[in-house]
Write an enzyme that holds these catalytic residues in place. Structure first.
Site, PDB file in Angstrom:
ATOM      1  NE  ARG A 238      -4.265  -1.356   0.061  1.00 32.30           N
ATOM      2  CZ  ARG A 238      -4.430  -2.378  -0.801  1.00 32.30           C
ATOM      3  NH1 ARG A 238      -3.483  -2.654  -1.679  1.00 32.30           N
ATOM      4  NH2 ARG A 238      -5.537  -3.098  -0.791  1.00 32.30           N
ATOM      5  CD  GLU A 267      -2.722   3.325  -5.242  1.00 36.55           C
ATOM      6  OE1 GLU A 267      -3.763   2.812  -5.727  1.00 36.55           O
ATOM      7  OE2 GLU A 267      -1.830   2.663  -4.722  1.00 36.55           O
ATOM      8  CG  HIS A 286      -2.940  -0.635  -6.891  1.00 35.63           C
ATOM      9  ND1 HIS A 286      -3.330  -0.012  -5.737  1.00 35.63           N
ATOM     10  CD2 HIS A 286      -2.914  -1.959  -6.595  1.00 35.63           C
ATOM     11  CE1 HIS A 286      -3.529  -0.908  -4.787  1.00 35.63           C
ATOM     12  NE2 HIS A 286      -3.278  -2.113  -5.289  1.00 35.63           N
TER      13      HIS A 286
HETATM   14  C1  DGY Z   1      -5.439  -6.006  -3.018  1.00 33.22           C
HETATM   15  O1  DGY Z   1      -6.159  -6.964  -3.330  1.00 33.22           O
HETATM   16  O2  DGY Z   1      -5.410  -5.536  -1.889  1.00 33.22           O
HETATM   17  C2  DGY Z   1      -4.582  -5.448  -4.100  1.00 33.22           C
HETATM   18  O3  DGY Z   1      -3.925  -4.295  -3.760  1.00 33.22           O
HETATM   19  C3  DGY Z   1      -5.386  -5.247  -5.369  1.00 33.22           C
HETATM   20  O4  DGY Z   1      -4.645  -5.850  -6.306  1.00 33.22           O
END
Ligand code: DGY
Length: 323
Positions: A238, A267, A286
């Site tokens: 993240r 983001e 992402h």
């Molecule tokens: C998640 O599933 O948390 C990812 O970041 C999305 O790909």
């Protein structure tokens, strides 16, 4: 009458096909997530919500949905956008999609690691810009990956899958995690180290920890100052785990060598972000879990969680700290 659900964006057909016979689905069809006001309108009176990591699902949204809301199902493994405590207080279970994206995300972590080390994106730009005139002994040199030390922060499913791949490159793998995993240490041949040692000893540092109060801006000025000047930092977890201003300064001043990010704070990364002025960073939008197979599985799993919740059954993949 079928239960009503709101799906906050178009998801792969596999999930829709499962849901449609069971529920009356309202799907937000724009490319962008529903703006806050639209979200608050759309959720009114629904029985279930299928959400993405781009939707802030807090008590205001739950209250707007009202007493009919029986389940929140997130199509992602991470769920830091959802106020799980608020859901639990209302006895609303929260589902997510663990497991199915582990290997795909680990593959992508390696794609970033290799691209940063061997400067593939820079090489592509060099070629397209017409700069490739001849073979040169010193062109676009980068560090070897094989035999280097990889430091993994967070040895959950994805961290382990990344460690497994590192063994094929004869790397030394060290890790730091909220909890030690002696069995996994043996099985994968990885070593637990204090965080400061991980910073000091790693050639590559890969982040695989969830975002929470204790990991927010974990990678800050102080942490970056402890890394090697040759260190390459990879983040597929993240964006909020890294302080972007601190990262900018560290890359600009060559305090560390390179970064490769799939996630940013915020983001999308604003086009005026100083990070985008640097050559020693790769930023992907992402997409670590974006394989065709995995996105289908995530949609299916999210639909299964939603259906179970609508029926008042236990969610097959419930967030651990939810109801
Ligand atoms: C998640 O599933 O948390 C990812 O970041 C999305 O790909």
């Amino acid at each position: 009458m079928k239960p009503k659900v709101f799906i906050t964006r178009a998801i792969p057909e596999a999930g829709i096909d499962l849901l449609c016979p069971i529920a009356d689905a309202d799907i937000w069809s724009d490319e962008l997530p529903p703006p806050r006001e639209s979200l608050l309108q759309k959720v009114k009176g629904v029985d279930g919500l299928l959400t993405l990591l781009t939707d802030k699902i807090d008590s205001q949204v739950m209250d707007a949905a009202g007493a009919s809301l029986k389940v929140i199902s997130q199509m992602a493994v991470g769920y830091d956008n959802i106020d799980v405590a608020a859901a639990t207080a209302r006895k609303i279970p929260v589902g997510h999609t663990p497991g199915v994206l582990t290997e795909t995300t680990a593959d992508f972590t390696w794609a970033l690691l290799m691209s940063a080390a061997r400067r593939i994106v820079e090489g592509d730009h060099y070629t397209r810009d017409g700069k490739w005139k001849t073979w040169m002994p010193t062109l676009l040199l980068g560090p070897d990956v094989h035999g280097a030390t990889l430091g993994i922060i967070g040895l959950g499913r994805i961290g382990q899958a990344v460690a497994k791949r590192a063994k094929g490159f004869d790397m030394r793998v060290i890790y730091h995690s909220a909890h030690r995993h002696p069995e996994i240490e043996k099985e994968l041949g990885v070593e637990y180290v204090p965080l400061d040692s991980l910073y000091a000893e790693s050639d590559f540092i890969s982040i695989h920890t969830p975002l929470n109060d204790s990991t927010y801006h974990l990678i800050n000025n102080a942490a970056l100052a402890k890394m090697k000047p040759s260190a390459i930092l990879i983040n597929t977890a993240r964006g909020g785990v890294i302080d972007p201003d601190a990262l900018y300064r560290a890359l600009r001043d060559k305090q560390i060598a390179y970064a490769a990010l799939d996630v940013t704070e915020p983001e999308p990364i604003p086009l005026e972000s100083p990070l985008l002025t640097l050559n020693n960073i790769i930023i992907a939008p992402h997409i670590a879990s974006a394989s065709i197979q995995t996105r289908n599985k995530m949609a299916t799993m999210a639909a299964e969680n939603l259906i179970a919740g609508l029926k008042g059954e236990k969610l097959p993949h419930r967030v651990a700290d939810s109801r």
